[in-house]
Scaffold this active site. Structure first.
Site, PDB file in Angstrom:
ATOM      1  CG  ASP A  85      -1.882   0.762   1.452  1.00 22.65           C
ATOM      2  OD1 ASP A  85      -3.149   0.435   0.226  1.00 22.65           O
ATOM      3  OD2 ASP A  85      -2.249   1.457   1.360  1.00 22.65           O
TER       4      ASP A  85
ATOM      5  CG  HIS B 175      -4.246  -3.942   0.149  1.00 26.47           C
ATOM      6  ND1 HIS B 175      -3.824  -3.572  -0.783  1.00 26.47           N
ATOM      7  CD2 HIS B 175      -4.345  -3.508   0.977  1.00 26.47           C
ATOM      8  CE1 HIS B 175      -2.981  -2.788  -0.567  1.00 26.47           C
ATOM      9  NE2 HIS B 175      -3.932  -2.096   0.663  1.00 26.47           N
TER      10      HIS B 175
ATOM     11  CE1 TYR C 276      -5.395   6.088  -1.027  1.00 23.37           C
ATOM     12  CE2 TYR C 276      -5.503   7.308   1.747  1.00 23.37           C
ATOM     13  CZ  TYR C 276      -5.505   5.952   0.130  1.00 23.37           C
ATOM     14  OH  TYR C 276      -5.098   4.574   0.658  1.00 23.37           O
TER      15      TYR C 276
END
Ligand SMILES: *[C@@H]1O[C@H](CO)[C@@H](O)[C@H](O)[C@H]1NC(C)=O
Length: 471
Positions: free
Chosen positions: A233, A440, A381
């Site tokens: 990630d 993930h 982000y």
């Protein structure tokens, strides 16, 4: 026209278009492949002091009873949304399971027990560039003659340092976990600034590459001048940038999500591979990971609405989730369902408890809740997917890396880069493992597989360095 010749002419059109697109992109981007200079930013309030506090302080998690009482009160007053009969998680976090989870959280979840588990590992804080950085430092108990390899593990969103708690014993006590004398690691896990107990920045711009700079400084402060780095990630971007910025200190780079390779040749391979897989160097198994392109694209689109919101208006959604534990849990934990296995969306509990326990999931949420940091985690982000030196989508991510590297490709990871396409950037890719299972959140889901892949890689990397020093 026969079917075959139609396919061939379609392929020729695709290849020609790919070359034209590549030509245009190359000219538009025209970025030289050199490592960008990262400015030294002071992230704290005001000016950088003339003398910085470089002490490393022990940290013990101790949430006040007031915070826990306030949480219970909020959980008691939850207002739930409606849902459709027969709908599970296809529209988002399932209603029935949320009711069950909230009941557990309110009545049965024992935070003090989880807090003791968290505190069973050694935590510290130290101030770097004006920010108080939190990290775990888990050391093996070594006998004379035994050596451990330092290893930095980098988490992402919506995870935390807690993702790794099951791999600590495996990596630091290998003899009790199927390993040998060669498999001792000394593990360092920083929290990304603005995540959990690492302080958020006081000004805009702290994205993944700035975090990489802070992590490099942290490792230097702790006295490490040769260590391994691992990440998935955001952690994958962070540790890759660490390797780019200072290849002299990083002995090996292990990734469980490969985010590099945004160079134009990658696009060409992607398009060419859709018609002539072998021309793009792909086996049938490689092909099945990436295509059909349209299906993969729609899947990623359906999974990344959160990313668009967080990369544009993180503060808007932030008002809601910093105030509502249930809203926060829904946003964070939804990903533990579909990113662990896309088919879990059709199960009543989103498959959450197939691989994780309520205690594990809620402990991760609690790290965001009690620290009141969730908004700064969303902001990452906004910072990272904007016009900075190392935005995620940029030529900077195709800068070649020459240190030993490894990719663990888990079957349910969001996206895959076939091995043949990784070598142009990871020029010493010593290991690419097609993992038998996992998604993930691999360290939490399949800690043994995850740890074994790191062990296997570190042995190869050590052999690589031995050969280098002999030459
Ligand atoms: C947490 O703080 C309380 C109150 O100050 C104290 O009684 C308790 O021992 C502390 N717990 C830990 C684990 O430090």
């Amino acid at each position: 026209m026969s079917k075959m010749s139609y396919k061939t002419s379609f392929g020729v059109v695709v290849i020609v278009s790919a070359i034209v697109v590549a030509f245009i992109l190359n000219n538009v981007l025209n970025q030289p492949l050199e490592v960008p200079q990262i400015e030294d930013v002071y992230w704290g309030e005001g000016e950088r002091p003339t003398k910085e506090d470089t002490t490393v302080r022990k940290f013990v998690l101790n949430v006040s009873d007031d915070v826990l009482g306030d949480l219970k009160h909020r959980l008691e007053r939850t207002r739930f949304p409606d849902s459709f009969h027969g709908v599970q998680w296809e529209y988002g976090f399932g209603l029935d399971y949320m009711k069950e989870l909230v009941k557990y959280w309110r009545d049965d979840f024992d935070w003090r027990k989880q807090e003791a588990l968290v505190n069973s590992f050694d935590h510290y804080k130290t101030t770097i560039d004006g920010l108080e950085l939190h990290f775990l430092h888990v050391k093996p108990k070594l006998k004379p003659g035994q050596n451990a390899k330092p290893l930095l593990l980098a988490h992402g969103w919506p995870g935390s340092f807690f993702e790794f708690y099951k791999v600590f014993p495996i990596l630091t006590d290998p003899l009790a976990h199927g390993g040998t004398e060669e498999d001792f690691f000394e593990v360092i896990v920083p929290s990304i600034p603005g995540f959990g107990f690492s302080q958020p920045a006081n000004k805009p711009g702290l994205e993944d590459s700035a975090t990489a700079v802070l992590y490099l400084k942290l490792m230097e402060r702790l006295g490490f001048d040769g260590y391994y780095v691992q990440g998935g990630d955001h952690g994958s971007v962070i540790v890759s940038v660490m390797a780019m910025l200072n290849p002299k200190v990083v002995r090996g780079l292990h990734l469980n999500m490969y985010t590099g390779n945004t160079e134009t040749s990658f696009l060409i391979k992607l398009l060419v591979g859709s018609v002539f897989p072998s021309l793009a160097g792909l086996s049938q198994a490689d092909y099945n990971k990436v295509y059909p392109l349209w299906d993969r694209f729609l899947w990623i689109l359906s999974e990344t609405g959160y990313l668009h919101i967080q990369a544009t208006r993180p503060h808007t959604i932030g008002h809601g989730i910093v105030d509502s534990p249930v809203g926060m849990a829904a946003l964070l934990l939804e990903k533990y369902s579909s990113w662990t296995n896309p088919t879990f969306a059709h199960l009543p509990d989103g498959g959450l408890e197939k691989h994780f326990t309520k205690d594990e999931l809620l402990t991760n949420v609690m790290i965001y809740w009690v620290s009141e940091t969730v908004v700064s985690t969303l902001r990452l982000y906004r910072e990272t997917i904007s016009d900075r030196k190392f935005p995620i989508i940029s030529a900077a991510h195709s800068i070649p890396i020459d240190i030993p590297s490894a990719i663990a490709d888990f079957p349910h990871e969001l996206f895959h880069t076939p091995e043949p396409w990784c070598h142009s950037r990871l020029r010493n890719l010593l290991q690419y493992t097609t993992m038998p299972r996992g998604g993930h959140f691999a360290a939490l889901e399949v800690p043994e597989l995850f740890s074994q892949d790191i062990r296997d890689f570190a042995r190869k990397a050590e052999a690589f360095w031995r050969r280098q020093s002999e030459e």
